[in-house]
Write an enzyme that holds these catalytic residues in place. Structure first.
Site, PDB file in Angstrom:
ATOM      1  N   SER A 203      31.497 -20.301 -17.991  1.00 35.17           N
ATOM      2  CA  SER A 203      31.003 -20.931 -19.216  1.00 35.17           C
ATOM      3  C   SER A 203      29.513 -21.248 -19.161  1.00 35.17           C
ATOM      4  O   SER A 203      28.807 -21.122 -20.170  1.00 35.17           O
ATOM      5  CB  SER A 203      31.788 -22.207 -19.497  1.00 35.17           C
ATOM      6  N   HIS A 250      28.128 -26.464 -19.483  1.00 38.34           N
ATOM      7  CA  HIS A 250      27.732 -25.908 -20.774  1.00 38.34           C
ATOM      8  C   HIS A 250      26.298 -26.314 -21.128  1.00 38.34           C
ATOM      9  O   HIS A 250      25.495 -25.469 -21.539  1.00 38.34           O
ATOM     10  CB  HIS A 250      28.687 -26.398 -21.859  1.00 38.34           C
TER      11      HIS A 250
END
Length: 299
Positions: A203, A250
């Site tokens: 991610s 993230h």
């Protein structure tokens, strides 16, 4: 094989933005400085002034100019490749291969590869993690997934975002963007998350691609609403109230990707390689500094 219109003609849109003459379904970002035909990012070849289309570059290569002046270059200065998605395919293949190994080996392999600050996996055993010198976990965790939905979501993002970026940046610059974004996401997770909290997944790297995509679309003066909508949706998912997502990865990947993307596509032509290298080096130095500081605090 791409279908091309007859020489001297370009697609005439009924309304809205002009389409690329080689890929009519794609919006053109600029026009070729030699033939004035509209071209999309995949077809943009960096020239001494502006950008040229692949046809004009091929025609110019036989004019007797110095080879360095006619070598096809991407927007960021990379070499134009025959397969603009090769690195994306390789990265996708590595992620899938590791996922298959996890299915075959089970949690023991996950324990060895997952991002972990410092913890005891086995009763009475020595502590393990990055703080114990296992820096490799910052890399291996980027290719590690346990759930089908997790790898499917990340690989879709890699394919959708990675291909266009690889075509624009070139293979080496694109790979640097991917890896450094993943490392930045892992470093921020290591810094802010609990020391015994495992984290895994691509991610951070995918969010890095998203950050670079925002910068690139702004550079090409595209309509920013679609990418801002995608970014907003991903941030809502990141900070959802149910938890279970390493938001640090993230955010770290997004910020690093945006910074690297800016350095890649806005570097002045005369100092392009220097600025791009310096940008990547600055992100790497920040990653190393965070890891060293956090490790010192845990040991």
């Amino acid at each position: 094989m791409d279908q091309q219109p007859p020489a001297g003609q370009e697609p005439q849109p009924v309304g809205g933005p002009v389409g690329c003459y080689r890929h009519p379904d794609r919006e053109a970002g600029v026009r070729c400085t030699r033939c004035d035909r509209p071209i999309c990012p995949d077809c943009m070849v960096s020239a001494s002034v502006g950008f040229q289309c692949p046809d004009c570059v091929r025609q110019g290569s036989g004019t007797g100019h110095h080879p360095a002046a006619t070598t096809p270059r991407t927007l960021a200065g990379g070499t134009v490749a025959a397969d603009p998605r090769l690195v994306t395919k390789i990265l996708l293949g590595i992620n899938v291969a590791v996922f298959v190994l996890v299915l075959a080996k089970g949690t023991a392999l996950v324990d060895d590869l997952v991002l972990l600050g410092r913890a005891n996996f086995y009763y009475g055993g020595p502590p393990e993690g990055i703080a114990e010198g296992q820096w490799y976990r910052l890399v291996t965790s980027m290719f590690l997934h346990q759930e089908v939905w997790h790898i499917a979501f990340n690989m879709l993002g890699l394919w959708w975002l990675g291909g266009p970026l690889e075509a624009v940046l070139g293979r080496v610059r694109y790979l640097a963007l991917y890896l450094l974004s993943g490392l930045a996401g892992g470093a921020l997770t290591y810094w802010l998350a609990a020391e015994n909290q495992p984290s895994l997944g691509a991610s951070g790297a995918i969010f890095g691609l998203l950050g670079a995509t925002v910068v690139l679309m702004r550079r090409l003066r595209y309509d920013m609403r679609p990418v801002f909508t995608l970014l907003a949706i991903n941030l809502v998912i990141t900070f959802n109230p149910w938890g279970g997502i390493a938001w640090q990865a993230h955010v770290g990947g997004l910020v690093a990707g945006a910074l690297i993307g800016f350095g890649m596509v806005h570097a002045p032509r005369e100092r392009r390689n220097l600025v791009q290298f310096a940008t990547c080096a600055a992100v790497l130095v920040a990653v190393v500094a965070i890891v060293i500081a956090r490790s010192a605090a845990l040991t």
